[in-house]
Design an enzyme around this catalytic site. Structure first.
Site, PDB file in Angstrom:
ATOM      1  N   HIS A  94       9.299  28.223  77.447  1.00 54.51           N
ATOM      2  CA  HIS A  94       8.576  28.464  76.038  1.00 54.51           C
ATOM      3  C   HIS A  94       8.996  27.539  75.018  1.00 54.51           C
ATOM      4  CE1 HIS A  94       7.077  31.511  73.046  1.00 54.51           C
ATOM      5  NE2 HIS A  94       8.128  31.198  72.434  1.00 54.51           N
ATOM      6  N   GLU A  95      10.230  27.444  74.959  1.00 55.21           N
ATOM      7  CA  GLU A  95      10.878  26.291  73.579  1.00 55.21           C
ATOM      8  C   GLU A  95      10.033  24.935  73.980  1.00 55.21           C
ATOM      9  OE1 GLU A  95      11.878  27.864  71.269  1.00 55.21           O
ATOM     10  OE2 GLU A  95      12.161  29.693  71.937  1.00 55.21           O
ATOM     11  N   HIS A  98       6.415  24.759  72.588  1.00 54.45           N
ATOM     12  CA  HIS A  98       6.645  24.119  71.103  1.00 54.45           C
ATOM     13  C   HIS A  98       6.629  22.795  70.906  1.00 54.45           C
ATOM     14  CE1 HIS A  98       6.418  28.219  69.910  1.00 54.45           C
ATOM     15  NE2 HIS A  98       7.679  28.619  70.005  1.00 54.45           N
TER      16      HIS A  98
END
Length: 224
Positions: A94-95, A98
């Site tokens: 998920h990170e 980004h």
């Protein structure tokens, strides 16, 4: 109605936090089939997308994972940095989502970054103006506080598509990279969805509070 309102404002965020912690605790004890540590998951996805310049670092704190666009660094909390669980893989991916957004100049991410100074100002000063406006019966002051608060609420609303998009990217990446098997997708989605609940809850509460103040302002102007 007032009791119901405050029950929602207080209980919804608490419920979201319990849901996140409970889901994370459950799936942090389930090893992924690849047994990649979170740091390895992040590094692999970054490299697969040509983001060799983006670093991966360990950071302190519980679920303090984040991507820093200024230093181009994915920071993972210790449990996720060293862990080989489904939860660690999901959060690491998920990170990195980004970081990919940053690389592709994702519009909502750029908009959110542009809102940061205004949102910080709104968060710091809105309630001061609101309280002065309500207690001193100064509708103009209350309206100014509402405007400042609206900027902070807008930031939270813009955060939602940014987070959901990062989660979608995460699922695509860890599946295509073979980090999780097809039968692990359901568990991974549960981790990502639980994390998203905190943002949804925060946005919902912020919108409700803004609407309440607008109603107070409307009533105040009618009495003038």
């Amino acid at each position: 109605m007032i009791l119901i309102y405050f029950a929602i404002v207080i209980l919804v965020p608490i419920w979201a936090q319990f849901r996140v912690k409970g889901t994370y605790k459950k799936y942090s004890q389930v090893s992924s089939s690849s047994q990649y540590r979170g740091a390895e998951v992040a590094r692999k996805i970054l490299d697969d997308n040509g983001l060799y310049h983006v670093g991966v670092e360990e950071t302190r704190g519980f679920l303090s994972d984040h991507y820093d666009p200024r230093s181009k660094t994915v920071r993972l909390s210790s449990g996720n940095y060293h862990g080989d669980s489904v939860a660690a893989a999901a959060i690491a991916a998920h990170e990195v989502g980004h970081a990919i957004q940053d690389q592709e100049d994702y519009s909502f991410l750029r908009f959110r970054h542009a809102l940061v100074p205004v949102a910080n100002l709104g968060s710091n000063f809105s309630w001061i103006l609101v309280m002065i406006g309500i207690f001193a019966q100064m509708s103009n002051m209350l309206l100014l506080g509402i405007i400042f608060m609206a900027a902070a609420v807008l930031f939270q609303l813009v955060t939602l598509p940014v987070e959901f998009n990062a989660s979608n990217r995460a699922m695509d990446q860890i599946v295509s990279a073979g980090i999780i098997r097809n039968d692990e997708e359901r568990e991974t989605k549960k981790v990502l969805n639980a994390a998203a609940l905190t943002y949804v809850a925060a946005a919902a509460v912020a919108v409700l509070e803004l609407l309440r103040l607008v109603l107070i302002y409307t009533g105040m102007t009618r009495e003038e």
